[in-house]
Design a protein around this motif. Structure first.
Motif, short mmCIF file in Angstrom:
data_model
loop_
_atom_site.label_atom_id
_atom_site.label_comp_id
_atom_site.label_asym_id
_atom_site.label_seq_id
_atom_site.Cartn_x
_atom_site.Cartn_y
_atom_site.Cartn_z
N PHE A 171 -60.06 23.32 -38.85
CA PHE A 171 -61.16 24.24 -39.11
C PHE A 171 -61.11 24.89 -40.49
O PHE A 171 -62.01 25.65 -40.84
N LYS A 223 -63.54 32.97 -35.55
CA LYS A 223 -64.79 32.22 -35.63
C LYS A 223 -64.94 31.25 -34.47
O LYS A 223 -66.03 31.11 -33.89
N HIS A 224 -63.86 30.56 -34.11
CA HIS A 224 -63.93 29.52 -33.08
C HIS A 224 -63.44 30.01 -31.71
O HIS A 224 -63.32 29.21 -30.79
N ARG A 248 -59.08 12.82 -37.59
CA ARG A 248 -60.14 13.80 -37.88
C ARG A 248 -61.18 13.24 -38.84
O ARG A 248 -62.34 13.68 -38.82
N PRO A 278 -66.80 13.47 -35.90
CA PRO A 278 -67.66 14.56 -36.42
C PRO A 278 -67.02 15.93 -36.23
O PRO A 278 -66.29 16.16 -35.25
N GLU A 279 -67.29 16.83 -37.14
CA GLU A 279 -66.68 18.17 -37.10
C GLU A 279 -67.09 18.95 -35.86
O GLU A 279 -66.35 19.83 -35.42
N LYS A 280 -68.25 18.65 -35.29
CA LYS A 280 -68.70 19.38 -34.11
C LYS A 280 -67.80 19.12 -32.90
O LYS A 280 -67.84 19.87 -31.92
N HIS A 281 -66.98 18.05 -32.96
CA HIS A 281 -66.08 17.72 -31.86
C HIS A 281 -64.64 18.19 -32.11
O HIS A 281 -63.76 17.91 -31.30
N TYR A 282 -64.42 18.88 -33.23
CA TYR A 282 -63.05 19.30 -33.57
C TYR A 282 -62.48 20.27 -32.54
O TYR A 282 -61.28 20.23 -32.23
N LYS A 283 -63.33 21.14 -32.02
CA LYS A 283 -62.83 22.12 -31.04
C LYS A 283 -62.42 21.42 -29.75
O LYS A 283 -61.42 21.80 -29.11
#
Length: 301
Positions: free
Chosen positions: A148, A188-189, A98, A102-107
């Motif tokens: 998250f 949220k996600h 992680r 990038p955080e935008k790819h965490y999902k």
């Protein structure tokens, strides 16, 4: 009668494979004797030996079939335990990678490395009680916190030396050990818990059966009502997929329901997920309750 049918079935399979020049590795073959509730062991039946071409077929209490561990009691304890171990390994992988993603790819990471394992074959084994799903739910919450959650506030608890804290702060209280609430993160996600992932998968499969008649081998086991074309005829109560899924589908649909067998597939998926998320996020904002996982609360509107 059981062993007569068993021998006859295996003889037919073996003859078919032999006629079509196909090979069965008999040494790897095994069988499971599924017993009904309240079954009394029969000594003569238990001592029977199954053979094919003079090779003994061993009897086992559990076996892996297409990635799902099936046990003789159909309680899925072995599969849930195996899945628990696998998900722990996936969480460890996510912890390592992680920092470089990038955080935008965490999902995307969550769906590909964690939920793909959690949701595999869940319509088969996911109908167990919430207590049996609890170990998986705990791992799911841990994974959601790692990806998250508020990592900075978590690290701040350990960044300050005890010597630099004021006297009343040196004794760690409840707040130090309290973990971050996961319900707002799921909301949220737009992530489904393991309980609701089972409901979502079952409803999707029921829609495919009713609208597309697929897969044909399973669709033939269901009967669509003539009086209510978007409902299924419910057979006698049971714990199998046919009964549980039919009940769930019929209870979810109301007179104002937006989902029918004529609804486009993508639109039906969107309505199902939004309806489940609505129930999942209902009641308390931070704390989970049983009503968040209750299929009776779910309405496809």
């Amino acid at each position: 009668f059981f062993f007569f049918f068993f021998f006859f079935f295996f003889f037919q399979v073996h003859s078919y494979m032999k006629c079509n020049l196909l090979h069965i590795n008999i040494k790897k073959c095994c069988y499971i004797h599924f017993k009904p509730t309240g079954y009394k062991p029969d000594s003569e039946l238990e001592e029977q030996i199954v053979t094919i071409n003079n090779t003994v077929i061993k009897q086992v209490t559990e076996a892996r079939f297409l990635g799902v561990i099936i046990d003789s009691d159909l309680k899925w304890k072995s599969h849930i335990s195996s899945l628990n171990t696998k998900l722990r390994c996936e969480i460890a992988k996510l912890c390592r990678i992680r920092h470089v993603i990038p955080e935008k790819h965490y999902k995307v990471l969550y769906h590909s490395l964690f939920e793909s394992h959690l949701g595999f074959g869940i319509s088969v084994w996911g109908g167990v009680s919430n207590n049996r799903l609890d170990p998986l739910f705990k791992l799911q919450k841990k994974c959601v916190r790692i990806l998250f959650g508020d990592r900075q506030s978590f690290l701040d608890k350990f960044c300050t030396s005890a010597r630099t804290r004021t006297l009343h702060e040196q004794k760690l209280g409840v707040s130090f050990y309290t973990r971050e609430h996961t319900k707002p993160l799921f909301s949220k996600h737009q992530l489904l818990t393991v309980h609701n992932l089972y409901k979502y998968t079952c409803l999707l499969e029921m829609f495919k059966i009713g609208a597309l008649k697929e897969p044909a081998s399973i669709a033939s086991l269901f009967k669509v009502s003539q009086r209510k074309p978007n409902s299924f005829i419910i057979e006698s109560p049971s714990n199998n997929f046919i009964y549980r899924s039919s009940i769930m589908w019929n209870n979810c649909r109301t007179s104002s329901s937006k989902v029918s067998f004529l609804t486009p597939f993508n639109a039906a998926k969107k309505i199902m997920k939004s309806s489940i998320l609505k129930v999942q996020n209902f009641h308390d904002q931070n704390h989970w309750c049983d009503l968040n996982f209750d299929s009776k609360e779910l309405k496809l509107t």
